[in-house]
Enzyme design. Sequence first.
Site, PDB file in Angstrom:
ATOM      1  N   GLU A   1      34.240  81.805-164.116  1.00  0.00           N
ATOM      2  CA  GLU A   1      35.603  82.273-164.360  1.00  0.00           C
ATOM      3  C   GLU A   1      36.396  82.313-163.056  1.00  0.00           C
ATOM      4  O   GLU A   1      35.861  82.641-162.000  1.00  0.00           O
ATOM      5  CB  GLU A   1      35.597  83.676-164.975  1.00  0.00           C
ATOM      6  CG  GLU A   1      35.291  83.691-166.454  1.00  0.00           C
ATOM      7  CD  GLU A   1      33.849  84.015-166.740  1.00  0.00           C
ATOM      8  OE1 GLU A   1      32.995  83.634-165.895  1.00  0.00           O
ATOM      9  OE2 GLU A   1      33.577  84.618-167.785  1.00  0.00           O
TER      10      GLU A   1
ATOM     11  N   THR B   1      44.068  66.233-174.766  1.00  0.00           N
ATOM     12  CA  THR B   1      42.618  66.241-174.873  1.00  0.00           C
ATOM     13  C   THR B   1      42.075  65.128-173.988  1.00  0.00           C
ATOM     14  O   THR B   1      42.808  64.222-173.583  1.00  0.00           O
ATOM     15  CB  THR B   1      42.152  66.017-176.315  1.00  0.00           C
ATOM     16  OG1 THR B   1      42.757  64.817-176.819  1.00  0.00           O
ATOM     17  CG2 THR B   1      42.523  67.183-177.213  1.00  0.00           C
TER      18      THR B   1
ATOM     19  N   LYS C   1      39.683  61.271-177.803  1.00  0.00           N
ATOM     20  CA  LYS C   1      40.621  60.428-178.526  1.00  0.00           C
ATOM     21  C   LYS C   1      40.803  59.089-177.797  1.00  0.00           C
ATOM     22  O   LYS C   1      39.819  58.437-177.439  1.00  0.00           O
ATOM     23  CB  LYS C   1      41.950  61.157-178.726  1.00  0.00           C
ATOM     24  CG  LYS C   1      41.817  62.447-179.546  1.00  0.00           C
ATOM     25  CD  LYS C   1      43.167  63.045-179.863  1.00  0.00           C
ATOM     26  CE  LYS C   1      43.067  64.251-180.772  1.00  0.00           C
ATOM     27  NZ  LYS C   1      42.811  65.508-180.066  1.00  0.00           N
TER      28      LYS C   1
ATOM     29  N   TYR D   1      28.336  80.242-165.058  1.00  0.00           N
ATOM     30  CA  TYR D   1      29.570  80.961-165.341  1.00  0.00           C
ATOM     31  C   TYR D   1      30.486  80.790-164.125  1.00  0.00           C
ATOM     32  O   TYR D   1      30.036  80.945-162.987  1.00  0.00           O
ATOM     33  CB  TYR D   1      29.307  82.442-165.580  1.00  0.00           C
ATOM     34  CG  TYR D   1      29.187  82.809-167.034  1.00  0.00           C
ATOM     35  CD1 TYR D   1      30.324  82.868-167.833  1.00  0.00           C
ATOM     36  CD2 TYR D   1      27.951  83.072-167.608  1.00  0.00           C
ATOM     37  CE1 TYR D   1      30.232  83.194-169.177  1.00  0.00           C
ATOM     38  CE2 TYR D   1      27.846  83.399-168.948  1.00  0.00           C
ATOM     39  CZ  TYR D   1      28.983  83.460-169.734  1.00  0.00           C
ATOM     40  OH  TYR D   1      28.894  83.769-171.061  1.00  0.00           O
TER      41      TYR D   1
ATOM     42  N   ARG E   1      34.686  65.770-175.364  1.00  0.00           N
ATOM     43  CA  ARG E   1      35.540  66.688-176.110  1.00  0.00           C
ATOM     44  C   ARG E   1      36.010  67.784-175.163  1.00  0.00           C
ATOM     45  O   ARG E   1      35.217  68.538-174.620  1.00  0.00           O
ATOM     46  CB  ARG E   1      34.756  67.311-177.274  1.00  0.00           C
ATOM     47  CG  ARG E   1      34.368  66.346-178.376  1.00  0.00           C
ATOM     48  CD  ARG E   1      35.568  65.833-179.125  1.00  0.00           C
ATOM     49  NE  ARG E   1      36.323  66.889-179.752  1.00  0.00           N
ATOM     50  CZ  ARG E   1      36.163  67.265-181.026  1.00  0.00           C
ATOM     51  NH1 ARG E   1      35.285  66.661-181.789  1.00  0.00           N
ATOM     52  NH2 ARG E   1      36.893  68.235-181.523  1.00  0.00           N
TER      53      ARG E   1
ATOM     54  N   ASP F   1      52.761  67.346-175.815  1.00  0.00           N
ATOM     55  CA  ASP F   1      51.352  67.277-176.214  1.00  0.00           C
ATOM     56  C   ASP F   1      51.012  65.803-176.406  1.00  0.00           C
ATOM     57  O   ASP F   1      51.398  65.192-177.393  1.00  0.00           O
ATOM     58  CB  ASP F   1      51.157  68.061-177.509  1.00  0.00           C
ATOM     59  CG  ASP F   1      49.716  68.052-178.001  1.00  0.00           C
ATOM     60  OD1 ASP F   1      48.902  67.262-177.475  1.00  0.00           O
ATOM     61  OD2 ASP F   1      49.405  68.817-178.927  1.00  0.00           O
TER      62      ASP F   1
END
Length: 484
Positions: free
Chosen positions: A73, A277, A280, A71, A286, A248
């Site tokens: 954050e 992303t 692609k 974790y 991903r 984008d």
Amino acid sequence: MSDPVSSASSSLVSSAYQQALEVISSVEPRIADATRQELADQRASLKLIASENYASPAVLMTMGTWFSDKYAEGTIGHRFYAGCQNVDTVESIAAEHARELFGAEYAYVQPHSGIDANLTAYWAILAHRVEGPWLENAGVKNMNDLSEADWEKLRADLGNQRLLGMSLDAGGHLTHGFRPNISGKMFHQNQYGTDPETGLLDYDALRAKAKEFKPLILVAGYSAYPRRVNFAKMREIADEVGATLMVDMAHFAGLVAGKVFTGDEDPVPHAHVVTSTSHKSLRGPRGGFILATEDYSASVDRGCPMVLGGPLSHVMAAKAVAFAEARQDSFRGYAQQIADNAKSLADGFLSRGANLVTGGTDNHIVLLDVTSFGLTGRQAESALLDAGVVTNRNSVPADPNGAWYTSGIRLGTPALTTRGFGHDEFDRVAELIVHVLQNTQPGTTKAGEPSKASYVLADGVADKVKDASAELLDKNPLYPGLNL
């Protein structure tokens, strides 16, 4: 440097995957079996999904490490959990590669997906453009010091800002203000389309709409527009109306990284904020990321906890590997081949009488209007899948069949380009697709009415196309040397 997807698939990689699947099988053999079957299916299919690709073994293996257990954050050097020093290293390396690859002032690699990247960017722009002045006007330094009355007014103002994005049927994305998406609910939104005759962006019409609507955010970029965009003009329009330009580039990031899109067609020098992303055309894991000018960096850096939860550290590590691969000289050749192959595919369709939106392509996307075959996009997509050709149905401008059944299919060249396909192979792919569509008829409903979903594919066509596809695929194997 040779292609990382094929060159890395040595006996060492094969042995590593075999042993990994044995470990998985000892706990849940059905998952191991499904994993083997997925590789077999991908190897046996003509994958033409524009948003899919094949990541290298190095990228794939990076995701399967103990970074998954962390974790983290917060931001680099400022985490809400102890023991994140190695995550800081990974995130720093990924951000460094992203900045260098795209020539950006700032990079944020925490978003889990493209939608997460867009949501983070939207809220960052709102914070930068709206929240900051609110604090100044209220005479406070921290949002927590605002009165409840100020909070109510601020919430109303944040939710009443204007966003202008490309419409879905013109090639935009659902996160660009499509009403059912959260982006269409966050903002007072409006949409721009394309010229009804040519299907091309009309910058004069866009400028007129922007001047009338006066958006806070002008969104550029696309998911199904088969042409390039002049981002210098988009920035001019944004500046004229005082808007933040957000681009984008999720679909075409690989073409930007590979220097196929340069100058006015490269969004990074022109946009305030760029989202993307990492898969692609970029051929990574991903995930998502954001590039921005330095003055937006502090707002974007608040992605966690503003929008995101804990970053996926193992995926950030894989992003770093993918960005490093994309910085190799060989990636430029790959990116150019993607665009060249898309033109070959489009020319193959046109020479056989098929109808393409905008009449062709100059990026990685070919959008085929299947109404000339008497089909809906859903019928075409399903018939092609029966024949081993994987595509996705997609709206065309002013689509009479709506966003579910559609009138088109979208095809992209990144994945098969990774496998080594070139001009001749893509011309053959166009021939096979047209053969399937010419031999597909619409079905009927149980009531005997014409159906938009059911179809009848002539006997023997699927097997014939699969056999022909196998010849192409066998000459261009996926992960050669990888035996499971």
